[in-house]
Design a protein around this motif. Structure first.
Motif, PDB file in Angstrom:
ATOM      1  N   ASP A  96      98.709  40.240 -64.971  1.00  0.00           N
ATOM      2  CA  ASP A  96      99.241  38.559 -65.009  1.00  0.00           C
ATOM      3  C   ASP A  96     100.096  38.361 -66.120  1.00  0.00           C
ATOM      4  OD1 ASP A  96      98.153  37.687 -62.557  1.00  0.00           O
ATOM      5  OD2 ASP A  96      96.157  37.389 -63.443  1.00  0.00           O
ATOM      6  N   ARG A  97     100.429  39.418 -67.187  1.00  0.00           N
ATOM      7  CA  ARG A  97     100.988  39.233 -68.424  1.00  0.00           C
ATOM      8  C   ARG A  97     102.810  39.614 -67.833  1.00  0.00           C
ATOM      9  NH1 ARG A  97      96.533  40.411 -71.358  1.00  0.00           N
ATOM     10  NH2 ARG A  97      96.937  42.671 -71.544  1.00  0.00           N
ATOM     11  N   VAL A  98     102.941  40.210 -66.640  1.00  0.00           N
ATOM     12  CA  VAL A  98     104.125  40.903 -66.345  1.00  0.00           C
ATOM     13  C   VAL A  98     104.988  39.407 -66.292  1.00  0.00           C
ATOM     14  CG1 VAL A  98     103.664  43.175 -65.723  1.00  0.00           C
ATOM     15  CG2 VAL A  98     103.968  41.231 -64.047  1.00  0.00           C
ATOM     16  N   PRO A  99     106.465  39.329 -66.257  1.00  0.00           N
ATOM     17  CA  PRO A  99     107.050  38.099 -65.905  1.00  0.00           C
ATOM     18  C   PRO A  99     106.792  37.412 -64.392  1.00  0.00           C
ATOM     19  CG  PRO A  99     108.678  39.789 -66.700  1.00  0.00           C
ATOM     20  CD  PRO A  99     106.991  40.515 -66.655  1.00  0.00           C
ATOM     21  N   THR A 100     106.853  36.209 -64.742  1.00  0.00           N
ATOM     22  CA  THR A 100     106.276  35.706 -63.517  1.00  0.00           C
ATOM     23  C   THR A 100     106.856  35.764 -61.941  1.00  0.00           C
ATOM     24  OG1 THR A 100     105.551  33.896 -64.856  1.00  0.00           O
ATOM     25  CG2 THR A 100     105.645  33.189 -62.356  1.00  0.00           C
ATOM     26  N   ASP A 101     108.552  35.930 -62.223  1.00  0.00           N
ATOM     27  CA  ASP A 101     109.186  36.264 -60.900  1.00  0.00           C
ATOM     28  C   ASP A 101     108.633  37.607 -60.390  1.00  0.00           C
ATOM     29  OD1 ASP A 101     110.410  37.530 -63.204  1.00  0.00           O
ATOM     30  OD2 ASP A 101     112.232  37.859 -62.191  1.00  0.00           O
ATOM     31  N   LEU A 102     108.240  38.871 -61.141  1.00  0.00           N
ATOM     32  CA  LEU A 102     108.042  39.962 -60.760  1.00  0.00           C
ATOM     33  C   LEU A 102     106.348  40.000 -60.284  1.00  0.00           C
ATOM     34  CD1 LEU A 102     109.451  42.338 -63.732  1.00  0.00           C
ATOM     35  CD2 LEU A 102     110.299  41.872 -61.247  1.00  0.00           C
ATOM     36  N   ARG A 103     105.499  39.301 -61.168  1.00  0.00           N
ATOM     37  CA  ARG A 103     104.168  39.027 -60.455  1.00  0.00           C
ATOM     38  C   ARG A 103     104.148  38.488 -58.995  1.00  0.00           C
ATOM     39  NH1 ARG A 103     100.224  39.447 -58.500  1.00  0.00           N
ATOM     40  NH2 ARG A 103      98.017  38.925 -59.347  1.00  0.00           N
ATOM     41  N   ALA A 104     104.930  37.684 -58.832  1.00  0.00           N
ATOM     42  CA  ALA A 104     104.801  36.826 -57.687  1.00  0.00           C
ATOM     43  C   ALA A 104     105.234  37.669 -56.310  1.00  0.00           C
ATOM     44  CB  ALA A 104     105.746  35.786 -57.664  1.00  0.00           C
ATOM     45  N   GLN A 105     105.794  38.861 -56.877  1.00  0.00           N
ATOM     46  CA  GLN A 105     106.252  40.058 -55.591  1.00  0.00           C
ATOM     47  C   GLN A 105     105.305  40.973 -55.554  1.00  0.00           C
ATOM     48  OE1 GLN A 105     110.748  40.529 -55.166  1.00  0.00           O
ATOM     49  NE2 GLN A 105     110.245  39.871 -57.698  1.00  0.00           N
ATOM     50  N   TYR A 106     104.227  40.886 -56.044  1.00  0.00           N
ATOM     51  CA  TYR A 106     103.154  42.166 -55.961  1.00  0.00           C
ATOM     52  C   TYR A 106     101.604  41.282 -55.923  1.00  0.00           C
ATOM     53  CZ  TYR A 106      99.846  45.860 -56.910  1.00  0.00           C
ATOM     54  OH  TYR A 106      99.084  46.789 -56.693  1.00  0.00           O
ATOM     55  N   GLN A 107     101.149  41.610 -54.714  1.00  0.00           N
ATOM     56  CA  GLN A 107      99.843  41.270 -54.238  1.00  0.00           C
ATOM     57  C   GLN A 107      98.768  42.303 -54.207  1.00  0.00           C
ATOM     58  OE1 GLN A 107      99.573  38.731 -50.675  1.00  0.00           O
ATOM     59  NE2 GLN A 107      99.777  36.792 -52.400  1.00  0.00           N
ATOM     60  N   GLY A 108      97.673  42.450 -54.895  1.00  0.00           N
ATOM     61  CA  GLY A 108      96.730  43.448 -54.979  1.00  0.00           C
ATOM     62  C   GLY A 108      95.475  42.743 -54.498  1.00  0.00           C
ATOM     63  N   PHE A 109      94.403  43.848 -54.301  1.00  0.00           N
ATOM     64  CA  PHE A 109      93.106  43.538 -53.748  1.00  0.00           C
ATOM     65  C   PHE A 109      92.636  42.488 -54.440  1.00  0.00           C
ATOM     66  CE2 PHE A 109      91.523  47.532 -51.299  1.00  0.00           C
ATOM     67  CZ  PHE A 109      92.875  47.678 -50.754  1.00  0.00           C
ATOM     68  N   GLY A 110      92.732  42.252 -55.699  1.00  0.00           N
ATOM     69  CA  GLY A 110      91.953  40.889 -56.348  1.00  0.00           C
ATOM     70  C   GLY A 110      92.900  39.823 -56.113  1.00  0.00           C
ATOM     71  N   ASP A 111      93.839  39.720 -55.219  1.00  0.00           N
ATOM     72  CA  ASP A 111      94.357  38.581 -54.810  1.00  0.00           C
ATOM     73  C   ASP A 111      94.030  38.191 -53.507  1.00  0.00           C
ATOM     74  OD1 ASP A 111      95.998  38.136 -57.065  1.00  0.00           O
ATOM     75  OD2 ASP A 111      97.380  39.792 -56.297  1.00  0.00           O
ATOM     76  N   TRP A 112      93.174  39.093 -52.751  1.00  0.00           N
ATOM     77  CA  TRP A 112      92.784  38.891 -51.421  1.00  0.00           C
ATOM     78  C   TRP A 112      91.353  38.784 -51.151  1.00  0.00           C
ATOM     79  CZ3 TRP A 112      95.855  44.147 -50.426  1.00  0.00           C
ATOM     80  CH2 TRP A 112      97.137  43.882 -50.298  1.00  0.00           C
ATOM     81  N   ASP A 113      90.955  38.241 -50.218  1.00  0.00           N
ATOM     82  CA  ASP A 113      89.492  38.147 -49.952  1.00  0.00           C
ATOM     83  C   ASP A 113      89.097  39.184 -49.141  1.00  0.00           C
ATOM     84  OD1 ASP A 113      90.317  37.423 -47.454  1.00  0.00           O
ATOM     85  OD2 ASP A 113      89.579  35.460 -47.638  1.00  0.00           O
ATOM     86  N   VAL A 114      87.890  39.394 -48.635  1.00  0.00           N
ATOM     87  CA  VAL A 114      87.550  40.712 -47.829  1.00  0.00           C
ATOM     88  C   VAL A 114      88.272  40.754 -46.644  1.00  0.00           C
ATOM     89  CG1 VAL A 114      85.564  41.811 -46.685  1.00  0.00           C
ATOM     90  CG2 VAL A 114      85.221  40.923 -49.033  1.00  0.00           C
ATOM     91  N   ALA A 115      88.292  39.488 -45.911  1.00  0.00           N
ATOM     92  CA  ALA A 115      88.855  39.412 -44.548  1.00  0.00           C
ATOM     93  C   ALA A 115      90.505  39.853 -44.719  1.00  0.00           C
ATOM     94  CB  ALA A 115      88.892  38.026 -44.054  1.00  0.00           C
TER      95      ALA A 115
END
Length: 259
Positions: A96-115
């Motif tokens: 979450d410390r990388v530039p916001t525009d770059l962070r917005a283009q990456y989604q990881g397991f921690g951004d998702w629920d189990v489904a």
């Protein structure tokens, strides 16, 4: 001279496990022979310890260590998944410390629920819940272009985070590789003959470092480029995909190398 001990290090998804079904049934003939002769099979995967511990036991190799979370950790023989430890929370905070525009283009397991993890991986919900129990690394998907990904990776590197591409995900961690862990485990044995099997870019170093490496075909992604040692025969390619290719490779080792 006595025959050296044979050690087999293997990637899971797309290699020992079918890319779509996660089945290892086609590899059962070779697996059975390895179990009967006592050859250690060391699982080396981006999967979590919570995922690997029951699979390792099911395969019959609980007496051997496993490499978890893309080399960020080792699950020792007989151990179950840890409930705490690791640097996952720190990793998420760094992301979450990388530039916001770059962070917005990456989604990881921690951004998702189990489904969502189940949908992205094709795992059943119970298995997806185990995949969410992370301690060392964060797999995810980059949705931008290649230049943006390069900038994202460079920004993470400034904070000590490395990124490695696997068969499905771009996985982030504070270091540790399959190849490094393979060397650590091989050092526990006296002059072993090390065989490694994999299908994705995050397996390349492991394949190159082994005495004999096998690239298993995976039609789900582009083939690996030529690897160091391949021209000399230290790395071989198997046309059959997944566990069928894995079975062919291991049977070749047993037959041609006399194990």
């Amino acid at each position: 001279m006595p025959r050296p001990a044979l050690l087999i290090f293997t990637d899971l998804d797309g290699t020992l496990l079918d890319h779509d079904t996660y089945s290892y049934a086609a590899a059962e003939p070779a697996l059975d022979q390895l179990r009967r002769t006592g050859v250690p099979v060391i699982l080396a995967s981006s999967k979590t310890a919570a995922e690997i511990a029951p699979l390792r036991a099911e395969l019959g190799f609980a007496a051997h260590p496993a490499i978890v979370e893309n080399g960020a950790g080792i699950l020792e023989p007989g151990a179950e998944a840890p409930e705490s430890g690791g640097r996952y929370d720190e990793l998420r905070a760094t992301l979450d410390r990388v530039p916001t525009d770059l962070r917005a283009q990456y989604q990881g397991f921690g951004d998702w629920d189990v489904a969502e993890i189940a949908r992205r991986t094709g795992l059943p919900p119970a298995q997806a819940a185990l995949a969410a129990r992370r301690h060392h690394s964060e797999p995810g998907i980059w949705s931008g272009d290649a230049d943006g990904q390069a900038a994202f990776v460079a920004a993470l590197r400034e904070h000590g985070v490395t990124a490695r591409a696997g068969g499905r995900f771009l996985t982030l961690s504070f270091g540790g590789t399959k190849a490094g862990r393979m060397a650590d485990i091989a050092a526990r044995h006296r002059t072993p003959f090390v065989v490694a099997l994999g299908d994705a870019p995050n397996d390349a170093e492991m394949l190159e470092q082994a005495d004999l490496g096998f690239v298993i075909a995976n039609p789900a992604h582009p083939p690996l480029p030529p690897l160091s040692g391949e021209a000399q025969g230290h790395i071989q390619r198997i046309d059959a995909p997944g566990p069928k290719g894995w079975n062919a490779a291991v049977e070749r080792v047993i037959t041609e190398y006399g194990f």
